[in-house]
Design a protein around this motif. Structure first.
Motif, PDB file in Angstrom:
ATOM      1  N   ARG A 129       0.830  -1.205   0.000  1.00 42.98           N
ATOM      2  CA  ARG A 129       0.000   0.000   0.000  1.00 42.98           C
ATOM      3  C   ARG A 129       0.865   1.257   0.000  1.00 42.98           C
ATOM      4  NH1 ARG A 129      -1.944   1.478   6.128  1.00 42.98           N
ATOM      5  NH2 ARG A 129      -0.126   0.621   7.220  1.00 42.98           N
ATOM      6  N   LEU A 130       0.265   2.337  -0.453  1.00 46.28           N
ATOM      7  CA  LEU A 130       0.856   3.666  -0.376  1.00 46.28           C
ATOM      8  C   LEU A 130       0.213   4.383   0.806  1.00 46.28           C
ATOM      9  CD1 LEU A 130       0.606   4.690  -4.162  1.00 46.28           C
ATOM     10  CD2 LEU A 130       2.366   3.285  -3.035  1.00 46.28           C
ATOM     11  N   ILE A 131       1.004   5.143   1.547  1.00 44.60           N
ATOM     12  CA  ILE A 131       0.491   5.860   2.715  1.00 44.60           C
ATOM     13  C   ILE A 131       0.787   7.345   2.545  1.00 44.60           C
ATOM     14  CG2 ILE A 131       0.509   6.057   5.223  1.00 44.60           C
ATOM     15  CD1 ILE A 131       1.743   3.190   5.266  1.00 44.60           C
ATOM     16  N   LEU A 132      -0.257   8.120   2.305  1.00 41.02           N
ATOM     17  CA  LEU A 132      -0.124   9.569   2.181  1.00 41.02           C
ATOM     18  C   LEU A 132      -0.261  10.202   3.563  1.00 41.02           C
ATOM     19  CD1 LEU A 132      -2.499  10.183  -0.872  1.00 41.02           C
ATOM     20  CD2 LEU A 132      -0.007  10.080  -0.933  1.00 41.02           C
ATOM     21  N   THR A 133       0.641  11.091   3.885  1.00 42.08           N
ATOM     22  CA  THR A 133       0.535  11.793   5.159  1.00 42.08           C
ATOM     23  C   THR A 133      -0.099  13.162   4.955  1.00 42.08           C
ATOM     24  OG1 THR A 133       2.770  12.691   4.954  1.00 42.08           O
ATOM     25  CG2 THR A 133       2.524  10.617   6.157  1.00 42.08           C
ATOM     26  N   ALA A 134      -0.833  13.600   5.972  1.00 43.88           N
ATOM     27  CA  ALA A 134      -1.496  14.911   5.949  1.00 43.88           C
ATOM     28  C   ALA A 134      -1.167  15.645   7.236  1.00 43.88           C
ATOM     29  CB  ALA A 134      -3.012  14.725   5.832  1.00 43.88           C
ATOM     30  N   SER A 135      -0.932  16.934   7.132  1.00 39.97           N
ATOM     31  CA  SER A 135      -0.672  17.718   8.337  1.00 39.97           C
ATOM     32  C   SER A 135      -1.921  17.819   9.214  1.00 39.97           C
ATOM     33  CB  SER A 135      -0.202  19.124   7.968  1.00 39.97           C
ATOM     34  OG  SER A 135      -1.274  19.873   7.407  1.00 39.97           O
ATOM     35  N   ASN A 163      -0.696   3.892 -10.435  1.00 38.42           N
ATOM     36  CA  ASN A 163      -1.509   2.782 -10.913  1.00 38.42           C
ATOM     37  C   ASN A 163      -1.925   1.851  -9.768  1.00 38.42           C
ATOM     38  OD1 ASN A 163      -2.861   1.283 -12.883  1.00 38.42           O
ATOM     39  ND2 ASN A 163      -1.099  -0.046 -13.251  1.00 38.42           N
ATOM     40  N   ARG A 164      -2.544   2.462  -8.745  1.00 35.37           N
ATOM     41  CA  ARG A 164      -2.985   1.725  -7.565  1.00 35.37           C
ATOM     42  C   ARG A 164      -4.454   2.014  -7.301  1.00 35.37           C
ATOM     43  NH1 ARG A 164       0.293  -2.379  -5.653  1.00 35.37           N
ATOM     44  NH2 ARG A 164       2.185  -2.003  -6.855  1.00 35.37           N
ATOM     45  N   PRO A 165      -5.252   1.004  -6.941  1.00 35.57           N
ATOM     46  CA  PRO A 165      -6.659   1.253  -6.628  1.00 35.57           C
ATOM     47  C   PRO A 165      -6.809   1.945  -5.277  1.00 35.57           C
ATOM     48  CG  PRO A 165      -6.115  -1.037  -6.182  1.00 35.57           C
ATOM     49  CD  PRO A 165      -4.897  -0.431  -6.826  1.00 35.57           C
ATOM     50  N   SER A 166      -7.997   2.467  -5.048  1.00 32.18           N
ATOM     51  CA  SER A 166      -8.296   3.173  -3.808  1.00 32.18           C
ATOM     52  C   SER A 166      -7.967   2.326  -2.582  1.00 32.18           C
ATOM     53  CB  SER A 166      -9.779   3.568  -3.786  1.00 32.18           C
ATOM     54  OG  SER A 166     -10.172   4.044  -2.527  1.00 32.18           O
ATOM     55  N   ALA A 167      -8.260   1.039  -2.616  1.00 30.62           N
ATOM     56  CA  ALA A 167      -8.069   0.159  -1.460  1.00 30.62           C
ATOM     57  C   ALA A 167      -6.610   0.021  -1.050  1.00 30.62           C
ATOM     58  CB  ALA A 167      -8.642  -1.227  -1.755  1.00 30.62           C
ATOM     59  N   GLU A 168      -5.683   0.381  -1.959  1.00 32.08           N
ATOM     60  CA  GLU A 168      -4.260   0.243  -1.655  1.00 32.08           C
ATOM     61  C   GLU A 168      -3.603   1.583  -1.329  1.00 32.08           C
ATOM     62  OE1 GLU A 168      -2.281  -1.968  -4.712  1.00 32.08           O
ATOM     63  OE2 GLU A 168      -3.694  -3.638  -4.600  1.00 32.08           O
ATOM     64  N   ILE A 169      -4.431   2.601  -1.055  1.00 30.79           N
ATOM     65  CA  ILE A 169      -3.900   3.911  -0.697  1.00 30.79           C
ATOM     66  C   ILE A 169      -4.568   4.383   0.587  1.00 30.79           C
ATOM     67  CG2 ILE A 169      -3.441   6.267  -1.478  1.00 30.79           C
ATOM     68  CD1 ILE A 169      -4.026   5.305  -4.341  1.00 30.79           C
ATOM     69  N   ASP A 170      -3.775   4.638   1.601  1.00 34.19           N
ATOM     70  CA  ASP A 170      -4.282   5.118   2.879  1.00 34.19           C
ATOM     71  C   ASP A 170      -3.850   6.557   3.116  1.00 34.19           C
ATOM     72  OD1 ASP A 170      -5.590   2.808   3.515  1.00 34.19           O
ATOM     73  OD2 ASP A 170      -4.006   2.016   4.808  1.00 34.19           O
ATOM     74  N   VAL A 171      -4.586   7.250   3.977  1.00 34.51           N
ATOM     75  CA  VAL A 171      -4.242   8.604   4.401  1.00 34.51           C
ATOM     76  C   VAL A 171      -4.177   8.615   5.919  1.00 34.51           C
ATOM     77  CG1 VAL A 171      -4.994  11.011   4.504  1.00 34.51           C
ATOM     78  CG2 VAL A 171      -5.327   9.701   2.398  1.00 34.51           C
ATOM     79  N   ILE A 172      -3.083   9.141   6.466  1.00 32.13           N
ATOM     80  CA  ILE A 172      -2.971   9.313   7.909  1.00 32.13           C
ATOM     81  C   ILE A 172      -2.537  10.747   8.210  1.00 32.13           C
ATOM     82  CG2 ILE A 172      -2.463   6.896   8.410  1.00 32.13           C
ATOM     83  CD1 ILE A 172       0.473   7.657   8.711  1.00 32.13           C
TER      84      ILE A 172
END
Length: 390
Positions: free
Chosen positions: A169-175, A229-238
């Motif tokens: 998975r990809l993990i996007l960070t947010a402030s 090229n990743r579906p929504s289920a493989e991308i998280d936001v924390i």
């Protein structure tokens, strides 16, 4: 060899920071080919003269005479109107920084991609509105797309692209923006000034409001899906308030690779501008002995429904992300103008998605740029209808 550089959106935050890096480089490293702006003729002219640009383009014709007067006596070519932005993008350059804000950047950025050179993508709306045709254009032209958003740039740096099956998975960070500790009741009374006061990043007005609503992270979620090229289920936001870890990639063996750095956009800009080499950037260095803690928590989708709406639009597919973006742009503009309240932004986006979904089922061909532009216009009209009723 001298690298020829065009900057689409030269007077915005990304454009200014790109020019700052070029200014600090050794003489002869870069040659500025073309610069563009929307309305800021004064800043555009100053940059053009400082960097000896070959061509400048101003989108808003009402400021044309001012620009012409400021550049009188120089050899700098001038273009006026939206088509001039496309002309700037078509100028022969080794690297183009695509930093025009919003959907207005789609056609100029596509023109830059068509040249088949390096494109630094700082306009997430290109992929949100037209992900499939945009990435198809990148593949067809052979262009190298270098993400400039700090989160996507971080993933680009640590992603083992030759082993896609190894990525979990990809993990996007947010402030978390300026309101991460506010209650839903608090958000009912926030002002324009409150929303523009980001605790970490220095950004333009539109992106600052998007950060406050977490729509910015929603748009980045959609962008990441197309970029990698990743579906929504493989991308998280924390949520990571310190903004030191800019994003992460988790692999199937349990390893997590992260890119860290001070919260300064000149780092990802320098990475894109210098790629495949690394170049110096005038940013503060991390002192790990001074970092007391790194904290993480899940985003609150009740307080910040924009992130939920963005994920739903991504999963709906078709033109749903385009509708989401268009409605958000109209709603943010209305909020900045004092016409609606902060919480109305997400309400308008959701109402627009609902109405456009009923009438269109988001069925426009996602590879058809003309259909996407038409959908964008329709969604803006629908959003405007909702704005006037509030």
């Amino acid at each position: 060899m001298t690298k020829r550089v065009t900057i689409l959106g030269a007077t915005g935050s990304i454009g200014e920071n790109t020019l700052d890096i070029i200014r600090r480089a050794e003489a002869g490293t870069y040659q500025v080919v073309a610069l563009t702006a929307n309305q800021n003729a004064e800043a555009l002219a100053a940059h053009a003269k400082d960097f000896n640009a070959e061509f400048v383009a101003l989108a808003d014709p009402t400021h044309a005479k001012q620009l012409e007067a400021l550049l009188q006596g120089t050899k700098i070519e001038i273009g006026i109107g939206p088509n001039a932005l496309i002309e700037a993008a078509k100028r022969q350059a080794d690297f183009t920084m695509a930093a025009i804000i919003g959907a207005a950047g789609l056609e100029p950025t596509l023109a830059a991609v068509a040249q088949g050179n390096h494109v630094g993508l700082a306009n997430k709306e290109c992929l949100v509105c037209a992900g499939e045709p945009f990435m198809a254009a990148v593949r067809e032209s052979g262009a190298v797309l270098l993400p400039v958003d700090s989160e996507h740039n971080a993933i680009f740096q640590v992603l083992e692209s030759d082993q896609p099956k190894g990525v979990k998975r990809l993990i996007l960070t947010a402030s978390g923006g300026p309101f991460r500790e506010k209650t839903l009741e608090d958000l009912q009374t926030v002002t324009r000034e409150n929303a523009l006061n980001h605790p970490v990043w220095s950004m333009g007005a539109k992106i600052s409001i998007d950060s406050a609503t977490l729509m910015n992270k929603g748009l980045e979620l959609i962008e990441a899906s197309y970029l990698f090229n990743r579906p929504s289920a493989e991308i998280d936001v924390i949520v990571h308030p310190q903004s030191i870890i800019h994003s992460m990639v988790e692999y199937i063996d349990g390893s997590v690779l992260a890119q860290l750095g001070s919260p300064d956009m000149r780092t990802p800009i320098a990475y894109a501008l210098g790629w495949p080499a690394r170049i110096a950037a005038p940013v503060e260095r991390l002192d790990f002995t001074q970092i007391s803690q790194l904290t993480f928590f899940a985003p609150d989708l009740v307080k910040f429904p924009a992130l939920r709406l963005a994920r739903e639009a991504l999963e709906a597919g078709g033109c749903a992300p385009c509708v989401l973006n268009a409605a958000n742009e109209q709603a943010v503009a209305a909020f900045l103008a004092g016409r609606i309240q902060f919480l109305d932004i997400a309400r308008i986006v959701e109402a627009t998605l609902e109405r456009e979904g009923r009438s269109r089922q988001f069925s426009c061909a996602p590879h058809d740029v003309a259909a996407i532009i038409a959908t964008d216009a329709s969604a803006r009209r629908t959003a405007d209808d909702h704005i006037v009723t509030l």
